[in-house]
Scaffold this motif. Structure first.
Motif, PDB file in Angstrom:
ATOM      1  N   VAL A  38      42.921  34.053  44.980  1.00  0.00           N
ATOM      2  CA  VAL A  38      43.999  35.038  44.896  1.00  0.00           C
ATOM      3  C   VAL A  38      44.860  34.653  43.701  1.00  0.00           C
ATOM      4  CG1 VAL A  38      45.983  36.085  46.039  1.00  0.00           C
ATOM      5  CG2 VAL A  38      43.977  35.417  47.383  1.00  0.00           C
ATOM      6  N   ILE A  39      45.041  35.600  42.780  1.00  0.00           N
ATOM      7  CA  ILE A  39      45.735  35.304  41.523  1.00  0.00           C
ATOM      8  C   ILE A  39      46.873  36.294  41.314  1.00  0.00           C
ATOM      9  CG2 ILE A  39      45.473  34.958  39.037  1.00  0.00           C
ATOM     10  CD1 ILE A  39      42.473  34.629  39.477  1.00  0.00           C
ATOM     11  N   LEU A  40      48.032  35.777  40.975  1.00  0.00           N
ATOM     12  CA  LEU A  40      49.149  36.598  40.544  1.00  0.00           C
ATOM     13  C   LEU A  40      49.182  36.594  39.020  1.00  0.00           C
ATOM     14  CD1 LEU A  40      51.960  35.472  43.022  1.00  0.00           C
ATOM     15  CD2 LEU A  40      50.546  37.532  43.135  1.00  0.00           C
TER      16      LEU A  40
ATOM     17  N   ALA B 281      35.291  30.275  33.111  1.00  0.00           N
ATOM     18  CA  ALA B 281      36.128  29.110  33.365  1.00  0.00           C
ATOM     19  C   ALA B 281      37.525  29.277  32.790  1.00  0.00           C
ATOM     20  CB  ALA B 281      35.465  27.863  32.776  1.00  0.00           C
ATOM     21  N   ALA B 282      37.635  30.017  31.699  1.00  0.00           N
ATOM     22  CA  ALA B 282      38.930  30.194  31.058  1.00  0.00           C
ATOM     23  C   ALA B 282      39.610  31.501  31.421  1.00  0.00           C
ATOM     24  CB  ALA B 282      38.772  30.106  29.538  1.00  0.00           C
ATOM     25  N   TYR B 283      38.852  32.488  31.958  1.00  0.00           N
ATOM     26  CA  TYR B 283      39.427  33.820  32.143  1.00  0.00           C
ATOM     27  C   TYR B 283      39.627  34.232  33.589  1.00  0.00           C
ATOM     28  CZ  TYR B 283      38.744  34.213  27.175  1.00  0.00           C
ATOM     29  OH  TYR B 283      38.821  33.989  25.827  1.00  0.00           O
ATOM     30  N   ASN B 284      38.812  33.734  34.518  1.00  0.00           N
ATOM     31  CA  ASN B 284      39.102  34.038  35.921  1.00  0.00           C
ATOM     32  C   ASN B 284      38.936  32.823  36.834  1.00  0.00           C
ATOM     33  OD1 ASN B 284      36.352  33.751  36.561  1.00  0.00           O
ATOM     34  ND2 ASN B 284      35.956  35.941  36.422  1.00  0.00           N
ATOM     35  N   GLN B 285      38.644  31.668  36.260  1.00  0.00           N
ATOM     36  CA  GLN B 285      38.633  30.383  36.967  1.00  0.00           C
ATOM     37  C   GLN B 285      37.711  30.359  38.182  1.00  0.00           C
ATOM     38  OE1 GLN B 285      42.017  31.803  36.241  1.00  0.00           O
ATOM     39  NE2 GLN B 285      41.490  30.913  34.265  1.00  0.00           N
ATOM     40  N   SER B 286      36.609  31.122  38.131  1.00  0.00           N
ATOM     41  CA  SER B 286      35.650  31.070  39.228  1.00  0.00           C
ATOM     42  C   SER B 286      34.891  29.745  39.231  1.00  0.00           C
ATOM     43  CB  SER B 286      34.671  32.241  39.135  1.00  0.00           C
ATOM     44  OG  SER B 286      33.961  32.208  37.907  1.00  0.00           O
ATOM     45  N   VAL B 287      34.796  29.105  38.073  1.00  0.00           N
ATOM     46  CA  VAL B 287      34.209  27.768  37.953  1.00  0.00           C
ATOM     47  C   VAL B 287      35.136  26.920  37.084  1.00  0.00           C
ATOM     48  CG1 VAL B 287      31.830  28.559  38.237  1.00  0.00           C
ATOM     49  CG2 VAL B 287      32.827  28.431  35.950  1.00  0.00           C
ATOM     50  N   ILE B 288      34.839  25.631  37.007  1.00  0.00           N
ATOM     51  CA  ILE B 288      35.659  24.696  36.233  1.00  0.00           C
ATOM     52  C   ILE B 288      34.797  24.034  35.166  1.00  0.00           C
ATOM     53  CG2 ILE B 288      37.123  22.650  36.329  1.00  0.00           C
ATOM     54  CD1 ILE B 288      37.630  23.315  39.290  1.00  0.00           C
ATOM     55  N   GLN B 289      35.184  24.154  33.910  1.00  0.00           N
ATOM     56  CA  GLN B 289      34.453  23.512  32.816  1.00  0.00           C
ATOM     57  C   GLN B 289      34.854  22.051  32.760  1.00  0.00           C
ATOM     58  OE1 GLN B 289      32.473  25.634  30.562  1.00  0.00           O
ATOM     59  NE2 GLN B 289      31.547  23.741  29.823  1.00  0.00           N
TER      60      GLN B 289
ATOM     61  N   TRP C  33      44.090  21.948  39.205  1.00  0.00           N
ATOM     62  CA  TRP C  33      44.399  20.747  39.967  1.00  0.00           C
ATOM     63  C   TRP C  33      44.324  21.088  41.452  1.00  0.00           C
ATOM     64  CZ3 TRP C  33      47.991  24.120  38.423  1.00  0.00           C
ATOM     65  CH2 TRP C  33      49.067  24.397  39.255  1.00  0.00           C
ATOM     66  N   LYS C  34      43.616  20.240  42.196  1.00  0.00           N
ATOM     67  CA  LYS C  34      43.357  20.476  43.616  1.00  0.00           C
ATOM     68  C   LYS C  34      42.795  21.891  43.799  1.00  0.00           C
ATOM     69  CE  LYS C  34      46.786  17.148  45.242  1.00  0.00           C
ATOM     70  NZ  LYS C  34      47.992  16.921  46.061  1.00  0.00           N
ATOM     71  N   ASN C  35      43.449  22.704  44.634  1.00  0.00           N
ATOM     72  CA  ASN C  35      42.974  24.072  44.862  1.00  0.00           C
ATOM     73  C   ASN C  35      43.816  25.106  44.124  1.00  0.00           C
ATOM     74  OD1 ASN C  35      40.835  23.384  46.640  1.00  0.00           O
ATOM     75  ND2 ASN C  35      42.315  23.117  48.293  1.00  0.00           N
ATOM     76  N   TYR C  36      44.575  24.654  43.128  1.00  0.00           N
ATOM     77  CA  TYR C  36      45.443  25.549  42.374  1.00  0.00           C
ATOM     78  C   TYR C  36      45.039  25.557  40.905  1.00  0.00           C
ATOM     79  CZ  TYR C  36      48.292  24.932  46.566  1.00  0.00           C
ATOM     80  OH  TYR C  36      48.715  24.873  47.862  1.00  0.00           O
TER      81      TYR C  36
ATOM     82  N   LEU D 297      48.621  32.632  37.867  1.00  0.00           N
ATOM     83  CA  LEU D 297      48.778  31.520  38.800  1.00  0.00           C
ATOM     84  C   LEU D 297      47.959  31.843  40.027  1.00  0.00           C
ATOM     85  CD1 LEU D 297      50.136  28.908  39.816  1.00  0.00           C
ATOM     86  CD2 LEU D 297      52.019  30.340  40.645  1.00  0.00           C
ATOM     87  N   GLY D 298      47.046  30.928  40.394  1.00  0.00           N
ATOM     88  CA  GLY D 298      46.143  31.232  41.487  1.00  0.00           C
ATOM     89  C   GLY D 298      45.905  30.091  42.448  1.00  0.00           C
ATOM     90  N   VAL D 299      45.288  30.448  43.572  1.00  0.00           N
ATOM     91  CA  VAL D 299      44.950  29.469  44.605  1.00  0.00           C
ATOM     92  C   VAL D 299      43.549  29.782  45.121  1.00  0.00           C
ATOM     93  CG1 VAL D 299      46.040  30.880  46.401  1.00  0.00           C
ATOM     94  CG2 VAL D 299      45.659  28.441  46.801  1.00  0.00           C
ATOM     95  N   ARG D 300      42.810  28.741  45.440  1.00  0.00           N
ATOM     96  CA  ARG D 300      41.475  28.900  46.018  1.00  0.00           C
ATOM     97  C   ARG D 300      41.563  28.761  47.539  1.00  0.00           C
ATOM     98  NH1 ARG D 300      40.303  26.006  41.207  1.00  0.00           N
ATOM     99  NH2 ARG D 300      38.958  27.268  39.844  1.00  0.00           N
ATOM    100  N   LEU D 301      40.869  29.637  48.235  1.00  0.00           N
ATOM    101  CA  LEU D 301      40.916  29.676  49.690  1.00  0.00           C
ATOM    102  C   LEU D 301      39.525  29.533  50.286  1.00  0.00           C
ATOM    103  CD1 LEU D 301      43.370  32.692  50.051  1.00  0.00           C
ATOM    104  CD2 LEU D 301      43.948  30.273  50.168  1.00  0.00           C
TER     105      LEU D 301
END
Length: 416
Positions: free
Chosen positions: A79-81, A215-223, A378-381, A412-416
């Motif tokens: 979920v991203i604001l 990785a840079a545009y919707n953060q579905s994965v982490i580079q 960082w963590k789930n954020y 700013l987003g959080v992974r759930l």
């Protein structure tokens, strides 16, 4: 005593055999029950099938990348604001040419509405999601987007609609190759011009196992490590420039009576993207993709007008008054030569009514797609910042329109 022991032993054997038989029967029954339960628990409900799809997407996401370079988070939902600043720049150029003398009037309209701010959200699973934003500025329009990304592909769709009446105008009159008049002004048009656009973009990543655009545009994965890749892309762009409000009738006349221009354009391109990872959790992306339009269809809808750009040589100014109902002058003619008018009163006498339309296929156009992005996890954020620049142009005859569409966005987003 011996008989008692023998009886006891036999009884014990019978009990043991009975227990073993019971256990064997229970095992067979349990095996039968187990063999039936998977069928009974098959995902016949929507949630069950959705769970299967989620498992497939999770496995696919992990098997498609090199884990040394790209990390697939355990928590798939995001979920991203978002807070976005959007800038639009539109240049409209047209010329009104006298068919007899070939003298001309060149017009340039420049629309650059104030940069607008909007807030919105994005919700998605892995690389697929949907977003909506609401503008904080009055009359800045609406914006909708959808995106889906995988290891080797990306799809983006956005739809926007806005209007503006803030414009600067430049008019030049050229007679016999000599500029005889030049005028510049800026301010508000009598009625707004509407601009609508739909943008669909897809790209293929050649080095998708180690480089991720997402990785840079919707953060579905982490580079995790720096990497780059060549990309091939295709774009479908559709827009309209609508100046049909007759309150702008003087401007419409100088625009060759064009009230609406609709463009359909298909582009293909080849570019390069690179992810720089200077420290753990941080990725910085840059992507440039030049494109060529292989399909360029332009439909122009026009008004008919009671004036024509001719000098009226050999005619007598006996046209009389204009009749809005019959679309004729008092002498029965429908078009009055502009050369028979003196002063500027004719601007208030302009009459417009629906005319013809034509569809043309323009020449190949060069466009460019430029993107910049960064993200920190960082963590789930996670937080991110992105910018994108698109330039679209189309030209046919004396008319040329260039649309520049760009934005900068914080997330700013959080992974759930």
């Amino acid at each position: 005593m011996y008989q008692f022991l023998l009886l006891t032993l036999m009884t014990g054997r019978i009990i043991i055999c009975s227990l073993l038989f019971s256990l064997s029967a229970a095992g067979q029954e349990q095996e039968t029950i187990d063999s039936v339960r998977p069928q009974e628990s098959a995902p016949t409900t929507f949630m069950g099938r959705l769970h299967q799809v989620q498992q497939y997407l999770d496995n696919k996401a992990r098997s498609s990348v090199d884990s040394r370079y790209i990390e697939v988070p355990d928590k798939p939902w995001r979920v991203i604001l978002r807070y976005k600043m959007t800038a639009v720049d539109v240049d409209y150029n047209n010329s009104l040419v006298d068919p007899n003398s070939h003298n001309r009037v060149d017009l340039n309209l420049h629309f650059q509405p104030p940069t607008s701010a909007s807030v919105g959200f994005w919700v998605g699973y892995r690389g697929t999601g949907i977003s909506y934003s609401y503008s904080l500025a009055k009359n800045a329009g609406r914006y909708f987007s959808f995106s889906s990304t995988g290891a080797k592909y990306g799809i983006n769709f956005r739809l926007r609609r806005f209007n503006t009446n803030e414009a600067s105008a430049s008019i030049k009159a050229i007679e016999n190759g000599i500029e005889t008049m030049s005028m510049e002004s800026s301010g508000h048009m009598r009625a707004p011009v509407w601009i609508r656009s739909a943008y669909l973009n897809g790209y293929y990543v050649f080095n998708g196992r180690r480089y991720s655009q997402a990785a840079a545009y919707n953060q579905s994965v982490i580079q995790r490590r720096s990497a780059g890749s060549f990309l091939a892309g295709a774009t479908w762009y559709q827009s309209s420039f609508d100046n049909s409000d007759t309150a702008n009738k003087a401007m419409i006349f100088y625009c060759n009576n064009e009230k609406r221009i609709k463009i359909h354009q298909a582009n293909i391109g080849f570019g390069y993207g690179y992810n720089l990872v200077p420290l753990r959790g941080l990725v910085i992306n840059a992507m440039v993709m030049p494109t060529l339009s292989i399909y360029n269809r332009v439909k122009v809808e026009r008004y008919d007008c009671n004036y024509s750009l001719t000098d009226g040589t050999g005619e007598i100014d006996d046209y009389g008054e204009w009749n809005e109902q019959t679309h004729t002058w008092a002498n029965g003619k429908t078009h009055k030569p502009l050369g028979l008018e003196t002063g500027a009163d004719w601007l208030y006498k302009i009459g417009l009514w629906d005319g013809d339309s034509e569809t043309n296929y323009g020449r190949v156009q060069f466009n460019v797609d430029v993107r910049l992005g960064l993200a920190y996890n960082w963590k789930n954020y996670f937080i991110g910042a992105q910018a994108q620049f698109n330039r679209f142009s189309y030209k046919k005859g004396e008319c040329k329109v260039v649309l520049i569409d760009g934005y900068a966005r914080l997330a700013l987003g959080v992974r759930l």
